[in-house]
Motif scaffolding. Structure first.
Motif, PDB file in Angstrom:
ATOM      1  N   ILE A 362     -15.693   7.501  70.654  1.00 16.81           N
ATOM      2  CA  ILE A 362     -15.486   7.753  69.224  1.00 16.81           C
ATOM      3  C   ILE A 362     -15.136   6.453  68.506  1.00 16.81           C
ATOM      4  O   ILE A 362     -15.618   6.175  67.396  1.00 16.81           O
ATOM      5  CB  ILE A 362     -14.390   8.812  69.020  1.00 16.81           C
ATOM      6  N   THR A 363     -14.298   5.637  69.136  1.00 19.17           N
ATOM      7  CA  THR A 363     -13.935   4.349  68.540  1.00 19.17           C
ATOM      8  C   THR A 363     -15.149   3.444  68.402  1.00 19.17           C
ATOM      9  O   THR A 363     -15.327   2.772  67.378  1.00 19.17           O
ATOM     10  CB  THR A 363     -12.860   3.661  69.397  1.00 19.17           C
ATOM     11  N   CYS A 364     -16.015   3.428  69.418  1.00 21.12           N
ATOM     12  CA  CYS A 364     -17.227   2.606  69.335  1.00 21.12           C
ATOM     13  C   CYS A 364     -18.170   3.118  68.258  1.00 21.12           C
ATOM     14  O   CYS A 364     -18.847   2.327  67.588  1.00 21.12           O
ATOM     15  CB  CYS A 364     -17.923   2.577  70.697  1.00 21.12           C
ATOM     16  N   LEU A 365     -18.233   4.442  68.076  1.00 23.95           N
ATOM     17  CA  LEU A 365     -19.050   4.990  66.991  1.00 23.95           C
ATOM     18  C   LEU A 365     -18.477   4.576  65.636  1.00 23.95           C
ATOM     19  O   LEU A 365     -19.225   4.265  64.698  1.00 23.95           O
ATOM     20  CB  LEU A 365     -19.113   6.517  67.099  1.00 23.95           C
ATOM     21  N   GLY A 366     -17.147   4.559  65.522  1.00 28.21           N
ATOM     22  CA  GLY A 366     -16.524   4.071  64.295  1.00 28.21           C
ATOM     23  C   GLY A 366     -16.823   2.605  64.050  1.00 28.21           C
ATOM     24  O   GLY A 366     -17.080   2.187  62.913  1.00 28.21           O
ATOM     25  N   LEU A 367     -16.824   1.815  65.122  1.00 24.93           N
ATOM     26  CA  LEU A 367     -17.175   0.396  65.009  1.00 24.93           C
ATOM     27  C   LEU A 367     -18.623   0.240  64.551  1.00 24.93           C
ATOM     28  O   LEU A 367     -18.930  -0.606  63.697  1.00 24.93           O
ATOM     29  CB  LEU A 367     -16.963  -0.298  66.360  1.00 24.93           C
ATOM     30  N   ALA A 368     -19.527   1.062  65.112  1.00 21.66           N
ATOM     31  CA  ALA A 368     -20.932   0.990  64.709  1.00 21.66           C
ATOM     32  C   ALA A 368     -21.108   1.371  63.243  1.00 21.66           C
ATOM     33  O   ALA A 368     -21.876   0.727  62.508  1.00 21.66           O
ATOM     34  CB  ALA A 368     -21.777   1.909  65.601  1.00 21.66           C
ATOM     35  N   TRP A 369     -20.389   2.392  62.786  1.00 18.60           N
ATOM     36  CA  TRP A 369     -20.480   2.809  61.386  1.00 18.60           C
ATOM     37  C   TRP A 369     -19.952   1.720  60.452  1.00 18.60           C
ATOM     38  O   TRP A 369     -20.553   1.422  59.418  1.00 18.60           O
ATOM     39  CB  TRP A 369     -19.723   4.105  61.184  1.00 18.60           C
ATOM     40  N   SER A 370     -18.833   1.117  60.829  1.00 19.60           N
ATOM     41  CA  SER A 370     -18.269   0.044  60.027  1.00 19.60           C
ATOM     42  C   SER A 370     -19.215  -1.163  59.985  1.00 19.60           C
ATOM     43  O   SER A 370     -19.394  -1.795  58.938  1.00 19.60           O
ATOM     44  CB  SER A 370     -16.908  -0.373  60.581  1.00 19.60           C
ATOM     45  N   SER A 371     -19.848  -1.469  61.125  1.00 14.03           N
ATOM     46  CA  SER A 371     -20.808  -2.575  61.173  1.00 14.03           C
ATOM     47  C   SER A 371     -21.998  -2.291  60.270  1.00 14.03           C
ATOM     48  O   SER A 371     -22.501  -3.190  59.575  1.00 14.03           O
ATOM     49  CB  SER A 371     -21.287  -2.797  62.611  1.00 14.03           C
TER      50      SER A 371
END
Length: 436
Positions: A362-371
């Motif tokens: 979930i954190t990596c998905l948040g990182l991808a969305w922010s990127s």
């Protein structure tokens, strides 16, 4: 009445405690640039031990620089990375193999040190982006030349990368100085859109010729690696970059044309890919192997590893087994099917789930969305790093596509380029209109 300044986050209060001067910070930025140039140029060429020493040097220099510099705002990308680090620390503490997981945590910390140094350097001296890219392209050019020269050498060693039980038996696959065709493709894929933006951004004809050679030779080397994931990643990276450039160029056009032109580009690209996949024999062979399911030995191997990884996830879904390949190698034998040894999950999402559980993914998905949000700023921003934002976003897209069925991203030669892209996206907006 003036608004009170926001308090410094507790996590950053150690920054700026050491006395410093402008001259000292200038020297630190110069040293940071030189270390990062050596790192990016030497990614495919120096040993893992050498890379490790340079990575540790980068982290140590960032600690010194940060201790001499007052803290700034934690951006969204850095915030997601800190959250993932916290989850990784928790996963390490609760891991069934804590000592092995601690090694993975140490690697993660060292890579975060590289990211932090890149982010700090680009925030204080944005002009260093072009110098770092020049170093990255220099290493890529040397690697591409070495790889392409293998087409004219003995083929016995090259052919061993095609499984005799595969649909693609006998395919000659180049691997350059990296020793593995998939790793070569994984290294080249994120560099290609960066080379493309350098070709657009740089002004001198010599610089543009250098960038054009890197783009063309890197694309050719990726093609002759015959890495199916690398091909898909290259299509995703370059295709998205071209689409983003088009959207940027027509941003002031009437709404109808802003919708029709990208759609027409996608249709034409789809037709070109379909023709290549059906009419060009080497490409058709690799596409057939991709669609063969368990009928292709490479596919069958990955499917068996994925099933074992899913069993690992089901047993520890919320916190995983801890970060790093050492933890994976310690636990995987308990789940593997006979004769299907593996060093990783052969899928980045599965690897993240295995190591850090659902919270890590979930954190990596948040990182991808922010990127994605930070990258799309380049469509409307006219700042110094607007085009590099688009290139970084396209590079990350290529890494994600290839990472769906492989884990070469976790190799330092590939991962460090990913950190460079994140450091580019993490930069604050600037009003300098150097990209047009």
């Amino acid at each position: 009445m003036a608004e009170a300044a926001a308090p410094t986050p507790l996590l950053l209060r150690w920054q700026g405690l050491l006395p410093s001067s402008h001259a000292l910070r200038q020297r630190l930025s110069t040293w940071a640039g030189l270390i990062l140039i050596a790192l990016l140029a030497g990614l495919p060429l120096i040993s893992r031990t050498g890379l490790g020493l340079v990575v540790l040097s980068a982290g140590a220099l960032w600690l010194l620089w940060a201790a001499c510099t007052p803290s700034g705002r934690i951006g969204s990308i850095s915030g997601w990375l800190l959250l993932f680090l916290g989850i990784a620390v928790l996963a390490t503490g609760l891991s069934p193999v804590p000592m092995a997981a601690a090694k993975g945590l140490a690697k993660l910390l060292s890579y975060l040190g590289v990211y932090a140094l890149m982010r700090q350097l680009l925030a204080s001296q944005p002009a260093w982006w072009d110098r770092l890219v020049a170093a990255l392209l220099a290493g890529e050019l040397v690697s591409s030349v070495i790889a392409l020269r293998q087409l004219y050498g003995p083929t016995e060693e090259l052919a061993r990368w095609a499984d005799p039980n595969s649909v693609a038996e006998g395919t000659i696959r180049i691997y350059g100085p990296l020793g593995n065709p998939n790793l070569l493709a994984g290294y080249l894929v994120p560099i290609l859109p960066i080379a493309a933006v350098a070709l657009i951004r740089w002004r001198g004809w010599g610089q543009r010729l250098f960038a054009a050679c890197c783009l063309l030779l890197g694309s050719a080397a990726t093609l002759f690696s015959y890495s199916r994931g690398g091909w898909l990643g290259m299509l995703a990276a370059l295709g998205l970059f071209v689409l983003l450039l088009l959207l940027r160029a027509i941003r002031d056009w009437p709404a109808l044309w802003r919708r029709l032109l990208p759609l027409a580009l996608l249709v034409l690209a789809g037709l070109a890919i379909a023709i290549a996949a059906t009419q060009i024999e080497p490409i058709r062979t690799r596409v057939v192997s991709l669609l063969a399911g368990r009928g292709d030995s490479s596919n069958n191997f990955r499917i068996n590893v994925w099933l074992a990884a899913i069993d690992m996830i089901q047993d520890r879904p919320w916190i995983g087994i801890g970060p790093g390949n050492a933890a994976f190698n310690s636990i995987y034998p308990l789940y593997q099917q006979p004769k299907f040894n593996a060093l990783s999950a052969y899928s980045v999402p599965l690897e993240i789930l295995v190591e850090t559980g659902v919270p890590g993914l979930i954190t990596c998905l948040g990182l991808a969305w922010s990127s994605l949000q930070q990258g799309l700023i380049g469509l409307r921003e006219r700042g110094n790093l607007s085009l590099p934002r688009l290139a970084a976003l396209a590079a990350i897209a290529g890494l994600l596509v290839q990472g769906a069925t492989d884990t070469i991203f976790f190799r330092p030669e590939v991962q460090i380029i990913g950190w460079f892209c994140l450091a580019t996206l993490a930069q604050p907006l600037t009003a300098e209109p150097s990209d047009g």
